[in-house]
Design an enzyme around this catalytic site. Structure first.
Site, mmCIF file in Angstrom:
data_model
loop_
_atom_site.group_PDB
_atom_site.id
_atom_site.type_symbol
_atom_site.label_atom_id
_atom_site.label_comp_id
_atom_site.label_asym_id
_atom_site.label_seq_id
_atom_site.Cartn_x
_atom_site.Cartn_y
_atom_site.Cartn_z
ATOM 1 N N GLU A 1 0.821 -1.208 0.000
ATOM 2 C CA GLU A 1 0.000 0.000 0.000
ATOM 3 C C GLU A 1 0.862 1.269 0.000
ATOM 4 O O GLU A 1 0.407 2.339 0.397
ATOM 5 C CB GLU A 1 -0.937 -0.022 1.208
ATOM 6 N N VAL B 1 -11.528 -14.878 0.117
ATOM 7 C CA VAL B 1 -10.251 -15.351 0.641
ATOM 8 C C VAL B 1 -9.346 -14.136 0.825
ATOM 9 O O VAL B 1 -9.121 -13.373 -0.120
ATOM 10 C CB VAL B 1 -9.607 -16.365 -0.320
ATOM 11 N N SER C 1 -6.602 -2.527 2.104
ATOM 12 C CA SER C 1 -6.871 -1.983 0.769
ATOM 13 C C SER C 1 -7.221 -3.064 -0.254
ATOM 14 O O SER C 1 -6.961 -2.926 -1.445
ATOM 15 C CB SER C 1 -5.683 -1.153 0.268
ATOM 16 N N GLU D 1 -13.990 -16.137 4.378
ATOM 17 C CA GLU D 1 -15.255 -15.677 4.933
ATOM 18 C C GLU D 1 -16.424 -16.043 4.027
ATOM 19 O O GLU D 1 -16.298 -16.048 2.795
ATOM 20 C CB GLU D 1 -15.256 -14.150 5.086
ATOM 21 N N SER E 1 -11.108 9.127 -0.401
ATOM 22 C CA SER E 1 -11.239 8.172 0.709
ATOM 23 C C SER E 1 -12.490 8.449 1.530
ATOM 24 O O SER E 1 -12.904 9.594 1.712
ATOM 25 C CB SER E 1 -10.013 8.244 1.622
#
Length: 367
Positions: free
Chosen positions: A18, A187, A194, A224, A328
């Site tokens: 990032e 996954v 990010s 998840e 953002s």
């Protein structure tokens, strides 16, 4: 007047994936910070982890880091009685390298995972944002989810796997995912932000590829269950008494909010405030503060949720050092909640100083 200004060291760049996001965040802060109140010193960290004094994020975005012999590489002198920066080539830094507070704008590993925070704690200097514990819990999705579970905050079903497990018993791991989670699923590397390294898997073949991608970035992988619903984010600001912003909804350009969608402005849209029932909005703001307190965050965080069509709320994650780019969500949410960007930066600096002073009142020995 100059002598009354606080000297803020803005720390950005870093070794993580990032890096470019950090440069963009720092550029926005450099433009917006109130120069009548603060003297801003900049330190850019290249992808090799070297620290350079005086480089500007805008220049680094356009031209990259200059050769080491064309700027001043520095280090933090970790002396709790006299913390300061020192140039390795002997160059004299402004104010002898002394400062009032560090503002880390470092996303990802070695920036928001508690490592840089630990260094600053050892040096006994004030800094913006969460401490070691809050940062590390907020970064590690597996440990974060464990803490959220302990606080009975609703989450999607998930499993955690180690890279070593995938190498030694891959088929068993995949069978476990299919049994406990099913498809589609997400996954994720446990310790990146990010959306780096995140994939959506709809069947076994995609799952295999997604696991390979995630293990490039981390030794620990979180898988998840997919939740279909509105992607909603809430900004949190404060220390012991945090407050939550209005919620905002993300309409991703892709199937999920990818790295490119977050930082390239290629079609994803933000709805602020999010179109939600008043009771859901209130609960989201309450849960955002609960999540903030659960990981012992401080200063700032962005908390991400899913809201289903039946108005079920699922807590996705907390980000203790969210992006500060012009598009953002974190600064946009506070702007919509009545705190302009420049004032938000000022409040974050004051919260960092407040947290530091509070810690100075604690003894660490009986002497």
């Amino acid at each position: 007047m100059e002598n009354h200004k606080l000297r803020v060291v803005l720390l950005f760049g870093g070794r993580s994936g990032e890096h470019e996001v950090s440069l963009n965040s720092a550029q926005s802060i450099v433009k917006a910070i109130d120069r009548t109140r603060y003297i801003v010193e900049t330190i850019g960290i290249n992808k090799q982890g070297q620290w350079f004094w005086g480089v500007l994020p805008e220049t680094l975005i356009k031209e990259g880091f200059p050769p080491a012999d064309q700027t001043h590489q520095v280090t933090l002198v970790v002396d709790p009685t006299n913390p300061h920066f020192m140039a390795l080539d002997g160059h004299t830094l402004p104010n002898q390298g002394k400062f009032d507070i560090v503002f880390p704008v470092l996303h990802g590993p070695y920036g928001e995972d508690g490592t840089i925070q630990g260094l600053l704690e050892m040096a006994n200097v004030p800094y913006v944002g969460s401490g070691v514990l809050g940062s590390s819990l907020g970064m590690d999705k597996d440990r974060m989810k464990a803490v959220f579970h302990e606080k009975e905050l609703p989450q999607a079903r998930y499993v955690t796997l180690l890279r070593s497990d995938l190498l030694s018993r891959r088929d068993i791991c995949v069978d476990e995912i299919e049994t406990k989670i099913g498809y589609p699923c997400f996954v994720k590397p446990a310790n990146l932000g990010s959306s780096v390294g995140i994939s959506k898997a709809r069947h076994r073949e995609e799952l295999m590829v997604a696991l390979d991608v995630a293990t490039i970035f981390d030794r620990k992988i979180v898988v998840e269950k997919n939740i279909t619903g509105q992607e909603v984010e809430v900004a949190v600001l404060g220390n012991d008494h945090p407050k939550a912003s209005v919620p905002g909804e993300i309409k991703p350009a892709h199937e999920f909010y990818t790295y490119e969608a977050k930082y390239s402005n290629i079609g994803s849209s933000l709805l602020i405030p999010a179109p939600l029932e008043e009771s859901i909005t209130l609960r989201l703001r309450e849960m955002a503060v609960e999540a903030f307190r659960a990981v012992e965050a401080s200063g700032l965080s962005r908390v991400d949720f899913f809201v289903t069509s039946e108005n079920q709320i699922f807590l996705n994650e907390i980000n203790t050092l969210p992006g500060f780019t012009e598009i953002s969500m974190y600064p946009k949410l506070w702007e919509a909640s009545g705190i302009p960007y420049s004032e938000l930066i000022d409040q974050l600096i004051q919260l960092g100083l407040e947290r530091f002073q509070d810690k100075q009142n604690c003894k660490i020995s009986r002497e």
